[in-house]
Motif scaffolding. Structure first.
Motif, PDB file in Angstrom:
ATOM      1  N   LYS A  19       0.833  -1.206   0.000  1.00 12.47           N
ATOM      2  CA  LYS A  19       0.000   0.000   0.000  1.00 12.47           C
ATOM      3  C   LYS A  19       0.866   1.254   0.000  1.00 12.47           C
ATOM      4  O   LYS A  19       0.578   2.220  -0.711  1.00 12.47           O
ATOM      5  CB  LYS A  19      -0.945  -0.007   1.200  1.00 12.47           C
ATOM      6  CG  LYS A  19      -1.918   1.164   1.196  1.00 12.47           C
ATOM      7  CD  LYS A  19      -3.076   1.002   2.172  1.00 12.47           C
ATOM      8  CE  LYS A  19      -2.660   0.742   3.579  1.00 12.47           C
ATOM      9  NZ  LYS A  19      -3.787   0.779   4.532  1.00 12.47           N
ATOM     10  N   SER A  44       4.808  -2.458  -5.917  1.00 15.22           N
ATOM     11  CA  SER A  44       3.656  -2.728  -5.072  1.00 15.22           C
ATOM     12  C   SER A  44       3.078  -4.109  -5.382  1.00 15.22           C
ATOM     13  O   SER A  44       2.774  -4.890  -4.469  1.00 15.22           O
ATOM     14  CB  SER A  44       2.595  -1.642  -5.273  1.00 15.22           C
ATOM     15  OG  SER A  44       1.426  -1.937  -4.551  1.00 15.22           O
ATOM     16  N   ASP A  48       2.945  -7.351  -3.014  1.00 15.66           N
ATOM     17  CA  ASP A  48       1.633  -7.951  -2.813  1.00 15.66           C
ATOM     18  C   ASP A  48       1.687  -9.466  -2.988  1.00 15.66           C
ATOM     19  O   ASP A  48       0.960 -10.201  -2.304  1.00 15.66           O
ATOM     20  CB  ASP A  48       0.624  -7.348  -3.780  1.00 15.66           C
ATOM     21  CG  ASP A  48      -0.753  -7.948  -3.618  1.00 15.66           C
ATOM     22  OD1 ASP A  48      -1.136  -8.779  -4.457  1.00 15.66           O
ATOM     23  OD2 ASP A  48      -1.445  -7.612  -2.636  1.00 15.66           O
ATOM     24  N   THR A  85      -7.597  -4.039   1.921  1.00 17.01           N
ATOM     25  CA  THR A  85      -7.588  -2.593   1.668  1.00 17.01           C
ATOM     26  C   THR A  85      -6.345  -2.174   0.894  1.00 17.01           C
ATOM     27  O   THR A  85      -6.410  -1.232   0.100  1.00 17.01           O
ATOM     28  CB  THR A  85      -7.716  -1.783   2.973  1.00 17.01           C
ATOM     29  OG1 THR A  85      -6.656  -2.112   3.855  1.00 17.01           O
ATOM     30  CG2 THR A  85      -9.056  -2.002   3.637  1.00 17.01           C
ATOM     31  N   SER A  86      -5.240  -2.871   1.084  1.00 16.37           N
ATOM     32  CA  SER A  86      -4.046  -2.530   0.305  1.00 16.37           C
ATOM     33  C   SER A  86      -4.261  -2.846  -1.171  1.00 16.37           C
ATOM     34  O   SER A  86      -3.844  -2.080  -2.045  1.00 16.37           O
ATOM     35  CB  SER A  86      -2.805  -3.245   0.840  1.00 16.37           C
ATOM     36  OG  SER A  86      -2.809  -4.620   0.523  1.00 16.37           O
ATOM     37  N   ALA A  89      -6.645  -0.135  -2.539  1.00 21.38           N
ATOM     38  CA  ALA A  89      -5.935   1.132  -2.717  1.00 21.38           C
ATOM     39  C   ALA A  89      -5.065   1.084  -3.971  1.00 21.38           C
ATOM     40  O   ALA A  89      -5.074   2.020  -4.783  1.00 21.38           O
ATOM     41  CB  ALA A  89      -5.088   1.446  -1.484  1.00 21.38           C
ATOM     42  N   ARG A  90      -4.323   0.000  -4.137  1.00 24.65           N
ATOM     43  CA  ARG A  90      -3.438  -0.106  -5.300  1.00 24.65           C
ATOM     44  C   ARG A  90      -4.237  -0.084  -6.591  1.00 24.65           C
ATOM     45  O   ARG A  90      -3.877   0.603  -7.550  1.00 24.65           O
ATOM     46  CB  ARG A  90      -2.586  -1.373  -5.212  1.00 24.65           C
ATOM     47  CG  ARG A  90      -1.479  -1.384  -6.271  1.00 24.65           C
ATOM     48  CD  ARG A  90      -0.827  -2.732  -6.459  1.00 24.65           C
ATOM     49  NE  ARG A  90      -1.826  -3.718  -6.824  1.00 24.65           N
ATOM     50  CZ  ARG A  90      -2.151  -4.763  -6.062  1.00 24.65           C
ATOM     51  NH1 ARG A  90      -1.575  -4.979  -4.919  1.00 24.65           N
ATOM     52  NH2 ARG A  90      -3.087  -5.613  -6.467  1.00 24.65           N
TER      53      ARG A  90
END
Length: 107
Positions: A19, A44, A48, A85-86, A89-90
């Motif tokens: 994130k 990212s 992930d 949520t990460s 967001a990405r």
């Protein structure tokens, strides 16, 4: 610390790093650094994958009929929430970058 707790902490850490890289990418867009933004988004995604591996390992352990069931704890719920949520967001930041770039006549 147990192996389970280490896996959960690893999931939280990887999700947070992913994130953070995505938000760095968004900041790069503010200064028109689209190549840098793309590099940060790629980083990212790479981070992930580490979070995804931990999540998959935990899910497989839970589904194994021979293994003890994974206890559902507040820390486990927090890790899953943090990971989800990460990813969100990405994905949103990636779309924002595409929108900003198209508005500026970029690539």
């Amino acid at each position: 610390m147990t192996d389970l707790e280490m896996s959960v902490i690893s999931l939280i850490s990887s999700a947070g790093d992913s994130k953070a890289k995505a938000f760095e990418a968004l900041k790069a867009v503010k200064t028109g650094e689209y190549d840098k933004a793309r590099e940060l988004l790629a980083e990212s995604y790479k981070v992930d994958l580490e979070a995804h591996k931990e999540q998959t390992k935990l899910i497989q352990q839970e589904m194994d009929p021979e293994a003890d069931k994974t206890p559902i704890t507040l820390l486990m719920v927090h890790a899953q929430d943090h990971y989800m949520t990460s990813q969100l967001a990405r994905d949103l930041i990636e779309t924002l970058i595409e929108v900003f770039e198209s508005k500026e006549g970029g690539k």
